[in-house]
Design a protein around this motif. Sequence first.
Motif, PDB file in Angstrom:
ATOM      1  N   SER A   1      61.567  68.959   1.062  1.00 38.27           N
ATOM      2  CA  SER A   1      62.870  68.726   0.659  1.00 38.27           C
ATOM      3  C   SER A   1      62.809  67.592  -0.268  1.00 38.27           C
ATOM      4  O   SER A   1      61.960  66.605  -0.255  1.00 38.27           O
ATOM      5  CB  SER A   1      63.949  68.528   1.574  1.00 38.27           C
ATOM      6  N   PRO A   2      63.697  67.406  -1.329  1.00 45.07           N
ATOM      7  CA  PRO A   2      63.836  66.044  -2.071  1.00 45.07           C
ATOM      8  C   PRO A   2      63.679  64.805  -1.302  1.00 45.07           C
ATOM      9  O   PRO A   2      63.183  63.967  -1.628  1.00 45.07           O
ATOM     10  CB  PRO A   2      65.216  66.159  -2.783  1.00 45.07           C
ATOM     11  N   ASP A   3      64.432  64.919  -0.092  1.00 46.76           N
ATOM     12  CA  ASP A   3      64.385  63.582   0.641  1.00 46.76           C
ATOM     13  C   ASP A   3      63.057  63.600   1.339  1.00 46.76           C
ATOM     14  O   ASP A   3      62.608  62.082   1.597  1.00 46.76           O
ATOM     15  CB  ASP A   3      65.627  63.490   1.885  1.00 46.76           C
ATOM     16  N   GLU A   4      62.563  64.400   1.925  1.00 44.04           N
ATOM     17  CA  GLU A   4      61.174  64.389   2.505  1.00 44.04           C
ATOM     18  C   GLU A   4      59.938  63.906   1.573  1.00 44.04           C
ATOM     19  O   GLU A   4      59.220  63.037   1.856  1.00 44.04           O
ATOM     20  CB  GLU A   4      60.809  65.717   3.040  1.00 44.04           C
ATOM     21  N   TYR A   5      60.255  64.424   0.060  1.00 48.83           N
ATOM     22  CA  TYR A   5      59.334  63.849  -0.943  1.00 48.83           C
ATOM     23  C   TYR A   5      59.473  62.518  -1.230  1.00 48.83           C
ATOM     24  O   TYR A   5      58.443  61.669  -1.405  1.00 48.83           O
ATOM     25  CB  TYR A   5      59.583  64.794  -2.108  1.00 48.83           C
ATOM     26  N   ILE A   6      60.579  61.835  -1.154  1.00 48.04           N
ATOM     27  CA  ILE A   6      60.840  60.546  -1.245  1.00 48.04           C
ATOM     28  C   ILE A   6      60.311  59.672  -0.035  1.00 48.04           C
ATOM     29  O   ILE A   6      59.422  58.503  -0.414  1.00 48.04           O
ATOM     30  CB  ILE A   6      62.400  60.299  -1.517  1.00 48.04           C
ATOM     31  N   PHE A   7      60.416  60.191   0.826  1.00 45.70           N
ATOM     32  CA  PHE A   7      59.897  59.531   2.329  1.00 45.70           C
ATOM     33  C   PHE A   7      58.084  59.473   2.109  1.00 45.70           C
ATOM     34  O   PHE A   7      57.718  58.668   2.429  1.00 45.70           O
ATOM     35  CB  PHE A   7      60.440  60.343   3.529  1.00 45.70           C
ATOM     36  N   ALA A   8      57.675  60.664   1.780  1.00 48.35           N
ATOM     37  CA  ALA A   8      56.303  60.872   1.744  1.00 48.35           C
ATOM     38  C   ALA A   8      55.820  59.931   0.732  1.00 48.35           C
ATOM     39  O   ALA A   8      54.691  59.086   0.968  1.00 48.35           O
ATOM     40  CB  ALA A   8      55.942  62.136   1.455  1.00 48.35           C
ATOM     41  N   GLU A   9      56.401  59.750  -0.578  1.00 52.51           N
ATOM     42  CA  GLU A   9      55.894  58.870  -1.578  1.00 52.51           C
ATOM     43  C   GLU A   9      56.262  57.474  -0.908  1.00 52.51           C
ATOM     44  O   GLU A   9      55.147  56.660  -1.029  1.00 52.51           O
ATOM     45  CB  GLU A   9      56.711  58.948  -2.686  1.00 52.51           C
ATOM     46  N   GLU A  10      57.058  56.933  -0.303  1.00 51.12           N
ATOM     47  CA  GLU A  10      57.282  55.506   0.226  1.00 51.12           C
ATOM     48  C   GLU A  10      56.317  55.320   1.238  1.00 51.12           C
ATOM     49  O   GLU A  10      55.628  54.305   1.323  1.00 51.12           O
ATOM     50  CB  GLU A  10      58.901  55.507   0.779  1.00 51.12           C
ATOM     51  N   TYR A  11      56.067  56.327   2.086  1.00 54.47           N
ATOM     52  CA  TYR A  11      54.996  56.119   2.869  1.00 54.47           C
ATOM     53  C   TYR A  11      53.418  55.960   2.466  1.00 54.47           C
ATOM     54  O   TYR A  11      52.868  55.156   2.989  1.00 54.47           O
ATOM     55  CB  TYR A  11      55.135  57.418   4.026  1.00 54.47           C
ATOM     56  N   ALA A  12      53.413  56.634   1.351  1.00 54.91           N
ATOM     57  CA  ALA A  12      51.822  56.587   0.861  1.00 54.91           C
ATOM     58  C   ALA A  12      51.839  55.100   0.257  1.00 54.91           C
ATOM     59  O   ALA A  12      50.814  54.486   0.363  1.00 54.91           O
ATOM     60  CB  ALA A  12      51.728  57.652  -0.083  1.00 54.91           C
ATOM     61  N   ASN A  13      52.792  54.881  -0.569  1.00 50.24           N
ATOM     62  CA  ASN A  13      52.729  53.540  -1.102  1.00 50.24           C
ATOM     63  C   ASN A  13      52.583  52.323  -0.168  1.00 50.24           C
ATOM     64  O   ASN A  13      51.941  51.578  -0.186  1.00 50.24           O
ATOM     65  CB  ASN A  13      54.052  53.305  -2.002  1.00 50.24           C
ATOM     66  N   ASN A  14      53.291  52.510   0.979  1.00 51.22           N
ATOM     67  CA  ASN A  14      53.375  51.422   2.063  1.00 51.22           C
ATOM     68  C   ASN A  14      51.836  51.462   2.797  1.00 51.22           C
ATOM     69  O   ASN A  14      51.306  50.530   2.976  1.00 51.22           O
ATOM     70  CB  ASN A  14      54.380  51.719   3.185  1.00 51.22           C
ATOM     71  N   MET A  15      51.408  52.454   3.087  1.00 44.84           N
ATOM     72  CA  MET A  15      50.008  52.754   3.522  1.00 44.84           C
ATOM     73  C   MET A  15      48.830  52.278   2.725  1.00 44.84           C
ATOM     74  O   MET A  15      47.903  51.310   2.993  1.00 44.84           O
ATOM     75  CB  MET A  15      49.641  54.019   3.899  1.00 44.84           C
ATOM     76  N   SER A  16      48.968  52.403   1.445  1.00 40.73           N
ATOM     77  CA  SER A  16      48.208  51.898   0.352  1.00 40.73           C
ATOM     78  C   SER A  16      48.267  50.226   0.423  1.00 40.73           C
ATOM     79  O   SER A  16      47.163  49.544   0.189  1.00 40.73           O
ATOM     80  CB  SER A  16      48.258  52.537  -0.894  1.00 40.73           C
ATOM     81  N   LEU A  17      49.520  49.828   0.437  1.00 40.25           N
ATOM     82  CA  LEU A  17      49.821  48.357   0.382  1.00 40.25           C
ATOM     83  C   LEU A  17      49.176  47.719   1.518  1.00 40.25           C
ATOM     84  O   LEU A  17      48.462  46.605   1.497  1.00 40.25           O
ATOM     85  CB  LEU A  17      51.133  48.057   0.174  1.00 40.25           C
ATOM     86  N   TYR A  18      49.385  48.411   2.741  1.00 38.96           N
ATOM     87  CA  TYR A  18      48.934  47.761   4.053  1.00 38.96           C
ATOM     88  C   TYR A  18      47.254  47.607   3.978  1.00 38.96           C
ATOM     89  O   TYR A  18      46.783  46.773   4.209  1.00 38.96           O
ATOM     90  CB  TYR A  18      49.177  48.556   4.964  1.00 38.96           C
ATOM     91  N   PHE A  19      46.531  48.840   3.574  1.00 38.85           N
ATOM     92  CA  PHE A  19      45.088  48.718   3.592  1.00 38.85           C
ATOM     93  C   PHE A  19      44.554  47.600   2.609  1.00 38.85           C
ATOM     94  O   PHE A  19      43.740  47.090   2.711  1.00 38.85           O
ATOM     95  CB  PHE A  19      44.749  50.163   3.134  1.00 38.85           C
ATOM     96  N   ARG A  20      45.519  47.607   1.271  1.00 39.09           N
ATOM     97  CA  ARG A  20      44.833  46.527   0.411  1.00 39.09           C
ATOM     98  C   ARG A  20      45.075  45.095   1.013  1.00 39.09           C
ATOM     99  O   ARG A  20      44.017  44.317   1.059  1.00 39.09           O
ATOM    100  CB  ARG A  20      45.747  46.538  -0.784  1.00 39.09           C
ATOM    101  N   ARG A  21      46.320  45.030   1.725  1.00 38.31           N
ATOM    102  CA  ARG A  21      46.248  43.343   2.026  1.00 38.31           C
ATOM    103  C   ARG A  21      45.524  43.167   3.465  1.00 38.31           C
ATOM    104  O   ARG A  21      45.192  41.969   3.591  1.00 38.31           O
ATOM    105  CB  ARG A  21      47.761  43.172   2.672  1.00 38.31           C
ATOM    106  N   VAL A  22      45.134  44.177   4.142  1.00 41.91           N
ATOM    107  CA  VAL A  22      44.689  43.950   5.372  1.00 41.91           C
ATOM    108  C   VAL A  22      42.923  44.147   5.114  1.00 41.91           C
ATOM    109  O   VAL A  22      42.259  43.335   5.838  1.00 41.91           O
ATOM    110  CB  VAL A  22      44.864  45.077   6.764  1.00 41.91           C
TER     111      VAL A  22
END
Length: 244
Positions: free
Chosen positions: A144-165
């Motif tokens: 759904s539109p809300d789920e798509y936004i959630f998935a994109e934010e989750y992907a961005n947060n995971m990428s940022l986490y792996f870069r920092r850690v």
Amino acid sequence: MSAPEIYEDGCPICKERLENGSDVVQIRQKGADGINAASVQRGDNVDVAAGCKAWLNEKFAPDLLETKQDVVDNMMLHLQNMDENLHKGHVGEPKSTIHQLELERLRFVLTSYLRSRLRKIEAYFPHLLDQQRNQTAEDPLRLSPDEYIFAEEYANNMSLYFRRVALRHMPTAQQKLDLSKTVAPPDLDAFVFLQVKDRQERVLIEEATDDQEEYVIDLEENSKHLMRYKPIAPLVSNGAVQLI
């Protein structure tokens, strides 16, 4: 032990006496049917059975199924109306108690359905995002539109986490991260239990190989099976079978 019986003037949902003239109301399948009938009379367009089917399919399917946003919206509206009607009644009355039990049951179904979808989105987000971006107009909408936004934010947060850690401490040539290769896709070969709603002929279970011929079977109405999910995934989508 038999189910407890509650004596009332009529159905606590549709406000009518039972067709057989009995004053006994049992919270079973008839209760769900009564809710649907009362909803139609009020013009709510709420099908409780559709919500339960979507919940069971989503709960037992290894992959994220087509979004049922219309069912979710209708159930949320129905829960809101039930809650408002409950507060209008007298607390402690048998009628209010039954109404509260049904409210909690539907709230559990809706919450479990949404949690199942969020769990799958978190587990398979790179693959779901790729499917959503590359799908055509004929493909079913998974997110759904809300789920798509959630998935994109989750992907961005995971990428940022792996870069920092980790990634920033590695050599430059090894700092590239492809989440679609890092995160495992859904296991479509997982086995599921299902019940056939509409008879299906010549369902392809195994394709032909050098060692064996193709394997097809007929699925009889109301029969139950244990088989791989992938061959019957289209039948789950069109409602021909129900996961159990």
